[in-house]
Design an enzyme around this catalytic site. Sequence first.
Site, short mmCIF file in Angstrom:
data_model
loop_
_atom_site.label_atom_id
_atom_site.label_comp_id
_atom_site.label_asym_id
_atom_site.label_seq_id
_atom_site.Cartn_x
_atom_site.Cartn_y
_atom_site.Cartn_z
CG ASP A 180 24.21 20.92 2.70
OD1 ASP A 180 24.79 19.90 2.28
OD2 ASP A 180 23.06 21.22 2.37
CG ASP A 226 21.62 21.76 -2.04
OD1 ASP A 226 22.42 20.85 -2.02
OD2 ASP A 226 20.83 22.03 -1.13
CG ASP A 251 18.98 22.15 1.67
OD1 ASP A 251 19.96 21.42 1.83
OD2 ASP A 251 18.01 21.85 0.97
N1 LIG Z 1 12.24 12.21 4.13
C1 LIG Z 1 12.90 11.28 3.46
N2 LIG Z 1 12.75 9.99 3.80
C2 LIG Z 1 13.42 9.05 3.13
N3 LIG Z 1 14.25 9.27 2.13
C3 LIG Z 1 14.42 10.54 1.72
C4 LIG Z 1 13.76 11.61 2.37
N4 LIG Z 1 14.13 12.74 1.78
C5 LIG Z 1 14.99 12.40 0.82
N5 LIG Z 1 15.17 11.07 0.77
C6 LIG Z 1 16.05 10.34 -0.12
O1 LIG Z 1 17.40 10.71 0.16
C7 LIG Z 1 18.02 11.15 -1.02
C8 LIG Z 1 19.04 12.24 -0.76
O2 LIG Z 1 18.66 13.20 0.16
P1 LIG Z 1 19.65 14.36 0.56
O3 LIG Z 1 19.05 15.11 1.69
O4 LIG Z 1 21.02 13.84 0.71
O5 LIG Z 1 19.63 15.23 -0.74
P2 LIG Z 1 18.82 16.54 -0.93
O6 LIG Z 1 19.34 17.54 0.02
O7 LIG Z 1 17.38 16.26 -0.86
O8 LIG Z 1 19.23 16.91 -2.38
P3 LIG Z 1 20.12 18.17 -2.73
O9 LIG Z 1 21.46 17.86 -2.16
O10 LIG Z 1 20.08 18.23 -4.18
O11 LIG Z 1 19.46 19.32 -2.07
C9 LIG Z 1 16.91 11.58 -1.94
O12 LIG Z 1 17.25 11.38 -3.25
C10 LIG Z 1 15.77 10.65 -1.55
O13 LIG Z 1 15.85 9.46 -2.29
CA LIG Z 2 20.35 19.40 0.22
#
Ligand SMILES: Nc1ncnc2c1ncn2[C@@H]1O[C@H](COP(=O)(O)OP(=O)(O)OP(=O)(O)O)[C@@H](O)[C@H]1O
Ligand SMILES: [Ca+2]
Length: 852
Positions: A760, A456, A756
């Site tokens: 996932d 991640d 996390d």
């Molecule tokens: N609380 C939120 N509200 C709105 N958009 C969000 C929020 N949190 C994240 N995002 C958007 O969603 C996108 C992807 O989130 P996602 O959960 O898929 O990835 P992540 O788990 O945060 O990243 P990684 O996979 O690297 O851990 C982020 O790049 C952001 O632009």
């Molecule tokens: Ca993530």
Amino acid sequence: METFWNESFDLKPKHSSEEALEKWRKVVGFVKNPKRRFRFTANLSKRYEAAAMRRSNHEKLRIAVLVSKAALQFISGVKPSESDYVVPEEVKAAGFELCAEELGSIVEGQDVKKLKIHGGVDGIAEKLSTSTTDGLSSDSVLLNKRQEVYGINKFAEAEAKGFLVFVWEALQDMTLMILGVCALVSLIVGIAMEGWPKGAHDGLGIVASILLVVFVTATSDYRQSLQFKDLDKEKKKITIQVTRNACRQKMSIYDLLPGDIVHLNIGDQVPADGLFVSGFSVLIDGSSLTGESEPVMVNADNPFMLSGTKLQDGSCKMMVTSVGMRTQWGKLMATLSEGGDDETPLQVKLNGVATIIGKVGLFFAVVTFAVMVQGLFMSKLQEGTIWSWSGDEALKLLEFFAVAVTIVVVAVPEGLPLAVTLSLAFAMKKMMNDKALVRHLAACETMGSATNICSDKTGTLTTNHMTVVKSCICMDVREVGNNNKASLCSEIPESAVKLLLQSIFTNTGGEIVINKDGKREILGTPTETALLEFGLSLGGDSRAERLASKLVKVEPFNSTKKRMGVILELPEGGLRAHTKGASEIVLAGCDKVINSNGEVVPLDVESINHLNATINQFANEALRTLCLAYMELENDFSPDNAIPLSGYTCIGIVGIKDPVRPGVKESVAICRSAGITVRMVTGDNINTAKAIARECGILTDDGIAIEGPDFREKSQEEMLALIPKIQVMARSSPMDKHTLVRQLRSIDEVVAVTGDGTNDAPALHEADIGLAMGISGTEVAKESADVIILDDNFSTIVTVAKWGRSVYINIQKFVQFQLTVNIVALIVNFSSACLTGMKAINFVYIYFKLMF
Ligand SMILES: Nc1ncnc2c1ncn2[C@@H]1O[C@H](COP(=O)(O)OP(=O)(O)OP(=O)(O)O)[C@@H](O)[C@H]1O
Ligand SMILES: [Ca+2]
């Protein structure tokens, strides 16, 4: 031989079938002490019991739902009659008006009728003397009283075994029992013939050796069990957010009591039976409790939430009604906790080794016995006294027999599989100190051979401490430093500031609360807290914003949609939708924008290019970008409809900094030199991902960065050709991650995956080793994982890999040593017994001399 071996003793490290588990047990066959041999292996009968319980839960639930549907039809329209429920005296005396049994029958029985009779959720809250807004009072006297009436949120567990139990189990060794009988006979015959104490020497010798073996075995087993107990406790630590005394706080789930108000988010496990108070788009996955895979909607009409089920989507507040062993989950857990951990592939293999050596040992024992008996017969034949036997000679026969049995005791490495467990447990303990909690023993073994890590980004490679550092509100890009926040406000048109603050404070999954010490605390995911912090620094008042307009609908964030949205009822009337999320995605749904004068203008090509350039500029600086947008809804818009995806007006874009963790670069280099490929799989923007991957040393010049949607489109062949080169996968959906892992495994890579989020879980499950994040990870992710990284740090993953390798080498060495000892002991015993008929005690003595 080889196929027999592979078929019987080849176990997969994860998700082994029940048949495979049963099979090797059967093949082992010759077991001296089943109690020891099958300790730390899965207790299949307990598991079957648990499976049956799940089925019956499913059935019960199905019936309850049917009955309550019928009841609902019957009572709708009719005023609920007064119930004939009588409050028990002791409950009344404690100040409550509902007993635990009645609460159980309402929630577990999903009894809408009773719920209505008791005044619905609010009525029950009153009868439990709690408040759905402020929660319980944290007065310890009152809490104790509550605990006395309703019990605590813990499951009954098997008592920890004491030392004597291990002595008793060690005694149940078949060969030792036979030796015991020999000792007894030898004592009786010896004393009868030669009198005390001379005739007792042989018998006492055998008794002494038995005691020695038992003592050594029991001590090492006992030490092992103590280690496991510590780890087990650690595994079960779960905290949850609870409102008590109107303060939202973190608490261990063990401290929950009926009446508590808990806050649940996507990926949480429902910690006790309870009733839904408020919340949005709650989908409950009950499979762990009932085996039913179809998720269920929970809302005010169907407010029943059962312990052990999981929030697949949405967020809500729940009032606890039943805890611990009063819930079905409690009963299931009590059974399952005795179900044991799956045996690891190495354990099973060594069981195979022990079995084969056991057979060899048995063969030699029989031969030894035959040789010695034959010697005696020959000499008697020569003397011509074959038909007349003295007591002394009978004793000699018995002694021969004891010698043969001792050979089996000495030569069969019964403790070999246990020794693996011991070294794995030792490694687990060491890993625990290094902030990695191993949930499945097998993971320790597998981790040593990992060749790939799919990591991640957020929180694992980066610190997860996010701050808004750049913004582009009303088309103007500005730095957000510490000193110019106030000026930022004055530069933006007032109407835009208003909209921005409304968006930040209402369209959020986070919350600003006053904690116990009276200090302001921001709760929620790092992305949310960064935005709220930004809002506060602009001089916003979260409480006032929230009170000003009414939340009509919320669609919480999830990684599949990558956005969240709300619908507000404005104080001046009318509905407004706010959305925020991954910039490209939200921007694609915008057709208007607020310009630098604060006017809403159509989004022309020029502005689109400007905004996209801004997004890329932010992303190239390794910033996470979010786009905020709003839209006025028509008056006839019904809140039952989904929040629209397009037609928005863009308020602005923010760039959030999440610095790379110190030490990650070095760890990635270590992995590379150890032959482990590190790949980044993230939900974030591709440019942000690339920038961070470069900074960590993951993305090299010959590597490929790809976006999830492009990856998905590829054919099987293209994928296989591409996969070895992929170093970064951005904007990935949970299924992309799963596909990547599956493909990697299909080309014989051993894959470790970190994750996390709830989404996932499939990838964690599929991976050879699933690693979940301890701090940011949801319960669902943790449950699908084999190892929990307690500090969310990538370097810890490298430590785990190191431990895995050393465990493997250690076990190898130990097995070599142990087998040498066994074989030498076997040969020495066999030859000396055949040649001289040496006494049993000497063998045991030699053996332990060799061991220590
Ligand atoms: N609380 C939120 N509200 C709105 N958009 C969000 C929020 N949190 C994240 N995002 C958007 O969603 C996108 C992807 O989130 P996602 O959960 O898929 O990835 P992540 O788990 O945060 O990243 P990684 O996979 O690297 O851990 C982020 O790049 C952001 O632009
Ligand atoms: Ca993530």
